[in-house]
Scaffold this motif. Sequence first.
Motif, PDB file in Angstrom:
ATOM      1  N   THR A  48      10.641  -1.198   8.497  1.00 10.97           N
ATOM      2  CA  THR A  48      10.281  -2.600   8.748  1.00 10.97           C
ATOM      3  C   THR A  48      11.157  -3.514   7.897  1.00 10.97           C
ATOM      4  O   THR A  48      11.328  -3.285   6.709  1.00 10.97           O
ATOM      5  N   LEU A 101       2.302   5.555  10.767  1.00 13.73           N
ATOM      6  CA  LEU A 101       2.521   6.155   9.444  1.00 13.73           C
ATOM      7  C   LEU A 101       3.860   5.805   8.810  1.00 13.73           C
ATOM      8  O   LEU A 101       3.945   5.609   7.608  1.00 13.73           O
ATOM      9  N   PHE A 102       4.890   5.768   9.602  1.00  8.59           N
ATOM     10  CA  PHE A 102       6.235   5.645   9.003  1.00  8.59           C
ATOM     11  C   PHE A 102       6.976   4.349   9.322  1.00  8.59           C
ATOM     12  O   PHE A 102       8.125   4.190   8.918  1.00  8.59           O
ATOM     13  N   VAL A 111      12.728   0.160   1.209  1.00  9.39           N
ATOM     14  CA  VAL A 111      12.683  -1.242   1.664  1.00  9.39           C
ATOM     15  C   VAL A 111      11.546  -1.984   0.966  1.00  9.39           C
ATOM     16  O   VAL A 111      11.715  -3.096   0.451  1.00  9.39           O
ATOM     17  N   PHE A 120       0.799  10.583   3.212  1.00 13.37           N
ATOM     18  CA  PHE A 120       2.247  10.332   3.146  1.00 13.37           C
ATOM     19  C   PHE A 120       2.631   9.225   2.158  1.00 13.37           C
ATOM     20  O   PHE A 120       3.767   8.773   2.141  1.00 13.37           O
ATOM     21  N   ILE A 127       5.702   9.364  -0.343  1.00  6.42           N
ATOM     22  CA  ILE A 127       7.095   9.132   0.064  1.00  6.42           C
ATOM     23  C   ILE A 127       7.496   7.720  -0.353  1.00  6.42           C
ATOM     24  O   ILE A 127       6.858   6.749   0.071  1.00  6.42           O
ATOM     25  N   PRO A 128       8.518   7.575  -1.195  1.00 11.40           N
ATOM     26  CA  PRO A 128       8.904   6.215  -1.600  1.00 11.40           C
ATOM     27  C   PRO A 128       9.536   5.454  -0.446  1.00 11.40           C
ATOM     28  O   PRO A 128      10.301   6.018   0.337  1.00 11.40           O
ATOM     29  N   ASN A 129       9.175   4.196  -0.369  1.00 11.84           N
ATOM     30  CA  ASN A 129       9.724   3.337   0.678  1.00 11.84           C
ATOM     31  C   ASN A 129      10.761   2.401   0.047  1.00 11.84           C
ATOM     32  O   ASN A 129      10.398   1.446  -0.633  1.00 11.84           O
ATOM     33  N   GLY A 177       6.561   1.495   8.220  1.00 14.40           N
ATOM     34  CA  GLY A 177       6.814   0.705   7.006  1.00 14.40           C
ATOM     35  C   GLY A 177       8.184   0.970   6.410  1.00 14.40           C
ATOM     36  O   GLY A 177       8.772   0.105   5.760  1.00 14.40           O
ATOM     37  N   PHE A 178       8.703   2.156   6.654  1.00 16.24           N
ATOM     38  CA  PHE A 178      10.000   2.521   6.069  1.00 16.24           C
ATOM     39  C   PHE A 178      11.171   1.792   6.722  1.00 16.24           C
ATOM     40  O   PHE A 178      12.231   1.665   6.128  1.00 16.24           O
ATOM     41  N   GLN A 217      -2.278   8.033   6.270  1.00 14.83           N
ATOM     42  CA  GLN A 217      -1.304   7.247   5.488  1.00 14.83           C
ATOM     43  C   GLN A 217      -1.338   7.646   4.022  1.00 14.83           C
ATOM     44  O   GLN A 217      -0.301   7.681   3.359  1.00 14.83           O
TER      45      GLN A 217
END
Lengths: 281, 181
Positions: free
Chosen positions: B46, B40-41, A61, A54, A57-59, B43-44, A51
Amino acid sequence: MQRILDFVIRFKEYLTLSLLIVVSFLLMSLGNAAELRGFRTVVVGGIGVAQGLFSWIPNPVALKSENQALRNLNYSLSREVARTRKAMIENDRLRAMLEMKKQAAGSMIVADVVGRISAEMRGYVTLNKGLEQGVLDGMSVQTDHGLVGHVLSASDNYALVQLILNRDTRIAVKVERTRIDGIIVWEGGEHLLLKNVAKTQDVQAGDMIVTSGFSSLFPSGVYVGRVNDVRDEPNSLFRRITITPTVSFSTLEQVFVSTQKPSPEMESLLHVVDKKLQNKQ
Amino acid sequence: MALFREQNTLITDQPVLSNPALRYIMYAVIILLTSVIHVLFMGFITVGSVAPDLLLIVCIWIALVEGQMTGLLIAFGAGLLFDIVSADVLGTNALAKVLSVFIAGYFYNENMSRHMLGTYRFLFIVLFCSFIHNLVYFFFYIKPTDINFFSFFIRYGIATTLYTTVIAIVPMLVMARKSEY
């Protein structure tokens, strides 16, 4: 044996399902067994590393929700600051009022300003205390800062107060520092005028003005204002002195009504003298 | 052209890899990859603590292509793997996935399964199985707490079910497009 084998083959899905359910329950009953903890620690550590790789990488949400949360926090903090400031101001005001009540000679009736009238250069406020609470006509009204006015009229539960910022205002006052007498009048605007002070008398800007004992309406020693400006007027024996009231009339919320009433004997005497003077004229 | 279309139809009706061992290895790799992607991903995508269950979609997919038995074993393995990587109570996801995939296995049809993946029927199967999955999962999830199951399930269980179904549109569309050619 063959029959058992046939049974197993025929119902293999159900048997497998039953077996897997039993295994699942067994695993659940194990919970976080000590044997699994080490293994899980390794897995969680590995996931954490992955994690982390990565995390750049901007999230969008998460950013949006974080922004929202920060905005909400900012809003609630701003409100809290405003509330604290208000509480501090109120605290100071109440402390000053308590101090003033201690110092007052006579008893006081605390009243709230519930209305404000301003008509034809006359300023009035309505109080939520009246005859039933002991407020009578002619009583003086003040705050911890100074003189407000006097009760013009009172009903059972309300009283109308004439402010000193009123065309009819005539208050006998003294300069606190030099004890020079004068009369306060109002000619409009935010300031009062101190009249009948000769050019030879010592009055300076910043001097405090208090009510004198000559007033039939107001008790002596109550602050009225501070000398704002002193000017010598040409062709006059007197000075033009402007006074800034110590009370802020625009933010008036709570006042004290002094139960000390003017002496009826003194009032009637003044009334008689006043009539005699009018007749002479 | 007709022959080409016929050949493609034949190919799509059969599993991609004819060797069962290779197929299972491929499924294992897909499950592993999906778990990694999920961890890993997720969260993007959710939304308000609600995330789709990608592993469940894969498990249902496998159950519809391979049948109930294979689906059961893969669902158990996938559930167990997810329990480990998500630090959940071991066996909770395994049980929920086994039960839901067992139901999905009833929709398995040797000749029609791969066609079904590209239709709305696939979505309905995912919706129903996901509902059962979340019912079982959230029951055990909140059992040790004082939370009211009904309100919690309405809030999170239904939302997760719907979100999983929405995500299942992607493989459905891919399969629908594939079957067009």
